[in-house]
Design a protein around this motif. Sequence first.
Motif, PDB file in Angstrom:
ATOM      1  N   PRO A   1      44.346  43.494  35.636  1.00 26.05           N
ATOM      2  CA  PRO A   1      43.412  42.366  35.668  1.00 26.05           C
ATOM      3  C   PRO A   1      43.463  41.565  36.964  1.00 26.05           C
ATOM      4  O   PRO A   1      42.414  41.154  37.487  1.00 26.05           O
ATOM      5  CB  PRO A   1      43.828  41.512  34.467  1.00 26.05           C
ATOM      6  CG  PRO A   1      44.473  42.482  33.524  1.00 26.05           C
ATOM      7  CD  PRO A   1      45.189  43.453  34.433  1.00 26.05           C
ATOM      8  N   VAL A   2      44.647  41.343  37.507  1.00 26.57           N
ATOM      9  CA  VAL A   2      44.767  40.593  38.761  1.00 26.57           C
ATOM     10  C   VAL A   2      44.109  41.380  39.905  1.00 26.57           C
ATOM     11  O   VAL A   2      43.364  40.828  40.712  1.00 26.57           O
ATOM     12  CB  VAL A   2      46.251  40.271  39.075  1.00 26.57           C
ATOM     13  CG1 VAL A   2      46.425  39.779  40.500  1.00 26.57           C
ATOM     14  CG2 VAL A   2      46.771  39.237  38.078  1.00 26.57           C
ATOM     15  N   ALA A   3      44.381  42.685  39.965  1.00 24.07           N
ATOM     16  CA  ALA A   3      43.788  43.528  41.012  1.00 24.07           C
ATOM     17  C   ALA A   3      42.267  43.541  40.884  1.00 24.07           C
ATOM     18  O   ALA A   3      41.544  43.445  41.896  1.00 24.07           O
ATOM     19  CB  ALA A   3      44.345  44.948  40.922  1.00 24.07           C
ATOM     20  N   LEU A   4      41.770  43.652  39.673  1.00 19.35           N
ATOM     21  CA  LEU A   4      40.326  43.727  39.477  1.00 19.35           C
ATOM     22  C   LEU A   4      39.639  42.420  39.844  1.00 19.35           C
ATOM     23  O   LEU A   4      38.600  42.422  40.517  1.00 19.35           O
ATOM     24  CB  LEU A   4      40.027  44.110  38.030  1.00 19.35           C
ATOM     25  CG  LEU A   4      38.630  44.638  37.746  1.00 19.35           C
ATOM     26  CD1 LEU A   4      38.189  45.710  38.726  1.00 19.35           C
ATOM     27  CD2 LEU A   4      38.568  45.167  36.333  1.00 19.35           C
ATOM     28  N   ALA A   5      40.215  41.305  39.447  1.00 18.19           N
ATOM     29  CA  ALA A   5      39.642  40.006  39.824  1.00 18.19           C
ATOM     30  C   ALA A   5      39.625  39.851  41.349  1.00 18.19           C
ATOM     31  O   ALA A   5      38.636  39.372  41.922  1.00 18.19           O
ATOM     32  CB  ALA A   5      40.425  38.875  39.163  1.00 18.19           C
ATOM     33  N   ARG A   6      40.700  40.261  42.017  1.00 17.59           N
ATOM     34  CA  ARG A   6      40.767  40.183  43.486  1.00 17.59           C
ATOM     35  C   ARG A   6      39.689  41.067  44.116  1.00 17.59           C
ATOM     36  O   ARG A   6      38.955  40.640  45.011  1.00 17.59           O
ATOM     37  CB  ARG A   6      42.149  40.611  43.977  1.00 17.59           C
ATOM     38  CG  ARG A   6      42.258  40.700  45.499  1.00 17.59           C
ATOM     39  CD  ARG A   6      43.606  41.230  45.974  1.00 17.59           C
ATOM     40  NE  ARG A   6      44.024  42.476  45.347  1.00 17.59           N
ATOM     41  CZ  ARG A   6      43.548  43.686  45.675  1.00 17.59           C
ATOM     42  NH1 ARG A   6      42.603  43.832  46.578  1.00 17.59           N
ATOM     43  NH2 ARG A   6      44.016  44.773  45.051  1.00 17.59           N
ATOM     44  N   GLU A   7      39.587  42.318  43.644  1.00 14.93           N
ATOM     45  CA  GLU A   7      38.603  43.249  44.202  1.00 14.93           C
ATOM     46  C   GLU A   7      37.172  42.730  44.023  1.00 14.93           C
ATOM     47  O   GLU A   7      36.349  42.846  44.929  1.00 14.93           O
ATOM     48  CB  GLU A   7      38.749  44.634  43.575  1.00 14.93           C
ATOM     49  CG  GLU A   7      39.979  45.391  44.026  1.00 14.93           C
ATOM     50  CD  GLU A   7      39.888  45.915  45.448  1.00 14.93           C
ATOM     51  OE1 GLU A   7      38.782  45.913  46.050  1.00 14.93           O
ATOM     52  OE2 GLU A   7      40.927  46.345  45.976  1.00 14.93           O
ATOM     53  N   LEU A   8      36.887  42.153  42.851  1.00 14.28           N
ATOM     54  CA  LEU A   8      35.534  41.618  42.616  1.00 14.28           C
ATOM     55  C   LEU A   8      35.217  40.474  43.570  1.00 14.28           C
ATOM     56  O   LEU A   8      34.107  40.418  44.115  1.00 14.28           O
ATOM     57  CB  LEU A   8      35.388  41.155  41.169  1.00 14.28           C
ATOM     58  CG  LEU A   8      34.760  42.117  40.185  1.00 14.28           C
ATOM     59  CD1 LEU A   8      33.290  42.287  40.382  1.00 14.28           C
ATOM     60  CD2 LEU A   8      35.440  43.439  40.139  1.00 14.28           C
ATOM     61  N   ARG A   9      36.164  39.571  43.775  1.00 11.64           N
ATOM     62  CA  ARG A   9      35.946  38.469  44.725  1.00 11.64           C
ATOM     63  C   ARG A   9      35.698  39.024  46.119  1.00 11.64           C
ATOM     64  O   ARG A   9      34.783  38.584  46.816  1.00 11.64           O
ATOM     65  CB  ARG A   9      37.149  37.521  44.748  1.00 11.64           C
ATOM     66  CG  ARG A   9      37.159  36.488  43.659  1.00 11.64           C
ATOM     67  CD  ARG A   9      38.209  35.409  43.881  1.00 11.64           C
ATOM     68  NE  ARG A   9      39.512  35.920  44.272  1.00 11.64           N
ATOM     69  CZ  ARG A   9      40.471  36.331  43.445  1.00 11.64           C
ATOM     70  NH1 ARG A   9      40.258  36.306  42.141  1.00 11.64           N
ATOM     71  NH2 ARG A   9      41.619  36.764  43.898  1.00 11.64           N
ATOM     72  N   GLU A  10      36.530  39.999  46.547  1.00  7.58           N
ATOM     73  CA  GLU A  10      36.413  40.560  47.896  1.00  7.58           C
ATOM     74  C   GLU A  10      35.106  41.322  48.093  1.00  7.58           C
ATOM     75  O   GLU A  10      34.470  41.193  49.131  1.00  7.58           O
ATOM     76  CB  GLU A  10      37.591  41.500  48.189  1.00  7.58           C
ATOM     77  CG  GLU A  10      38.915  40.803  48.308  1.00  7.58           C
ATOM     78  CD  GLU A  10      40.095  41.777  48.424  1.00  7.58           C
ATOM     79  OE1 GLU A  10      41.227  41.276  48.546  1.00  7.58           O
ATOM     80  OE2 GLU A  10      39.904  43.011  48.379  1.00  7.58           O
ATOM     81  N   GLU A  11      34.716  42.131  47.114  1.00 10.58           N
ATOM     82  CA  GLU A  11      33.567  43.017  47.281  1.00 10.58           C
ATOM     83  C   GLU A  11      32.229  42.384  46.929  1.00 10.58           C
ATOM     84  O   GLU A  11      31.196  42.820  47.435  1.00 10.58           O
ATOM     85  CB  GLU A  11      33.740  44.287  46.442  1.00 10.58           C
ATOM     86  CG  GLU A  11      34.828  45.191  46.949  1.00 10.58           C
ATOM     87  CD  GLU A  11      34.906  46.510  46.208  1.00 10.58           C
ATOM     88  OE1 GLU A  11      34.111  46.742  45.261  1.00 10.58           O
ATOM     89  OE2 GLU A  11      35.757  47.327  46.576  1.00 10.58           O
ATOM     90  N   THR A  12      32.234  41.386  46.029  1.00 11.67           N
ATOM     91  CA  THR A  12      30.957  40.853  45.534  1.00 11.67           C
ATOM     92  C   THR A  12      30.816  39.343  45.632  1.00 11.67           C
ATOM     93  O   THR A  12      29.716  38.825  45.417  1.00 11.67           O
ATOM     94  CB  THR A  12      30.740  41.241  44.057  1.00 11.67           C
ATOM     95  OG1 THR A  12      31.671  40.516  43.239  1.00 11.67           O
ATOM     96  CG2 THR A  12      30.887  42.745  43.848  1.00 11.67           C
ATOM     97  N   GLY A  13      31.893  38.623  45.886  1.00 10.06           N
ATOM     98  CA  GLY A  13      31.844  37.170  45.890  1.00 10.06           C
ATOM     99  C   GLY A  13      31.863  36.563  44.500  1.00 10.06           C
ATOM    100  O   GLY A  13      31.796  35.343  44.351  1.00 10.06           O
TER     101      GLY A  13
END
Length: 140
Positions: free
Chosen positions: A51-63
């Motif tokens: 969950p932490v990795a996914l939340a980080r990736e979403l912020r980085e890739e999509t804002g």
Amino acid sequence: MSGAGIRKIRCVGAVVRDAAGRLLVVRRGREPGAGLWSVPGGKVEPGESDPVALARELREETGLVVAVGDHVGSVERPAPDGVFEIHDYRCVVTGGDLSPGDDADAASWVDLATFTTLNDRNALVEGLFAALREWGELPR
């Protein structure tokens, strides 16, 4: 594809829908899969939970800021130095504004007709359409 001696690289992906049932996709700006559309996601860094990795990736890739929900399925895909072991989760947007970033050069909400067209044109990463169909997670 998996077996003894093959390096597994844990990755996560997000199945995110808007109120109309459209699916969030990003066009990859870098390899692997440069120029192809996929769900947002990426590698799990050491010490991160999915969950932490996914939340980080979403912020980085999509804002976008998301709440990570249920696990929907897993796939394995070839990697240059092993196998990507990808775990996909349903996510709900809780904030932010859609804007591509990091290794995504575009981000969009797509309906089933558009997603099908991307698949027919070989513009999706390998196996994405089939996996989402199998899991009952295609856009509407």
